[in-house]
Design an enzyme around this catalytic site. Structure first.
Site, mmCIF file in Angstrom:
data_model
loop_
_atom_site.group_PDB
_atom_site.id
_atom_site.type_symbol
_atom_site.label_atom_id
_atom_site.label_comp_id
_atom_site.label_asym_id
_atom_site.label_seq_id
_atom_site.Cartn_x
_atom_site.Cartn_y
_atom_site.Cartn_z
ATOM 1 C CB SER A 126 -0.877 0.010 1.259
ATOM 2 O OG SER A 126 -1.537 1.252 1.442
ATOM 3 C CE1 TYR B 259 -4.680 -1.634 4.811
ATOM 4 C CE2 TYR B 259 -3.353 0.312 4.398
ATOM 5 C CZ TYR B 259 -4.125 -0.733 3.938
ATOM 6 O OH TYR B 259 -4.326 -0.873 2.582
#
Length: 298
Positions: free
Chosen positions: A164, A177
């Protein structure tokens, strides 16, 4: 499948050149996690258009069936599906074995499945952290390790792991995350170097998408601990969703193009490219900027 006859028997294609040589996806076999929506679904469609056989998995059976429906026009390929929790190592192992049994071989694994968690470090429960690490990191590890030996047998394959933008820059409320996506980055970059040394005909790619228009924001877990930072969990989801601008089909197109070009890293979206550059220029200063932006988005 045999290319020169109609026996339909599974075969393993051996490349004479042990360097990485994949030029197209025709008659290859690709496994995709999180194939029931978003990037995973679009990867399946684009690969099907190019004559690639598919082994699809998702924990959402309804979404997986929707993907299968979208693939019906491509009758020249074989499509298999499996309901799968990628955090279950034995289940991923079984899926890899079934993929080879059903298709005869496997050339590519797209470790795409992922989830999001919004929480402060202090407020995050151990259960929520174990949940996101199990899917975002261990799911990638299991997918890589269980498929890699089979992919190596073809001497013509690729491992694609989805990190990401938040695997390049850290953000407040995203510690869980961030941790998983930074881990995917390190894991994949180390793998790529090992594969380069081995010259086994297999390569790998680490993908860093910015805001992709998927369901990840709506499906995210949001902790009430965000209120300690003066943030509304519901409003945070809405703000997060507004940042998802790149269509998943464009993300999938760029990923496949990067595979064929044997890139090491792929940044998707102007947001990913800008923030990556900002972080390189200001490796600690970007954190102050992130703090200011977060406060403005309350």
């Amino acid at each position: 499948r045999c290319l020169n006859c109609t026996c339909n028997e599974p075969t393993v294609q051996i490349s004479k050149n042990k360097g990485w040589t994949m030029k197209n996806f025709k008659n290859k076999v690709a496994a995709i996690t999180g194939a029931g929506s978003g990037i995973g679904q679009q990867l399946a469609i684009l690969l099907a258009k190019q004559g690639c056989h598919l082994s699809l998995s998702d924990i959402n059976e309804k979404g997986l069936q929707q993907t299968v429906e979208l693939l019906k026009p491509y009758s020249n390929i074989t499509v298999t599906t499996k309901k799968l929790d990628v955090s279950d190592r034995e289940a991923v192992k079984q899926w890899a074995q079934e993929t080879v049994q059903d298709h005869g071989s496997v050339n590519l694994i797209f470790n795409n499945a992922g989830v999001a968690l919004g929480s402060t470090v202090e407020g995050a429960t151990y259960e929520d952290l174990e949940w996101i690490v199990g899917i975002n990191f261990w799911g990638v590890v299991y997918g890589t390790k269980e498929f890699l030996p089979f992919i190596k047998q073809t001497q013509d394959g690729h491992i694609i792991n989805i990190s990401s933008l938040f695997g390049l820059t850290a953000q407040p409320t995203q510690s869980g995350y961030n941790a998983t996506k930074f881990a995917v980055r390190g894991f994949t970059e180390s793998l790529r170097q090992e594969l380069d040394i081995e010259k086994s005909g297999v390569s790998s790619l680490c993908v860093h998408p910015g805001g992709i228009r998927t369901n990840i924001a709506k499906a995210a877990k949001m902790s009430d601990s965000l209120t300690s930072l003066g943030m509304d969990p519901t409003k945070s989801i809405q703000n997060f969703d507004k940042l998802l601008r790149t269509p998943p089909e464009e993300a999938a197109r760029q990923i496949l193009d990067a595979v064929l070009k044997n890139k090491r890293r792929l940044l998707i979206g102007s947001d990913a490219k800008i923030l990556d550059a900002f972080q390189r220029l200001f490796p600690t200063g970007y954190q102050r900027a992130s703090t200011i932006v977060t406060k403005l988005m309350k």
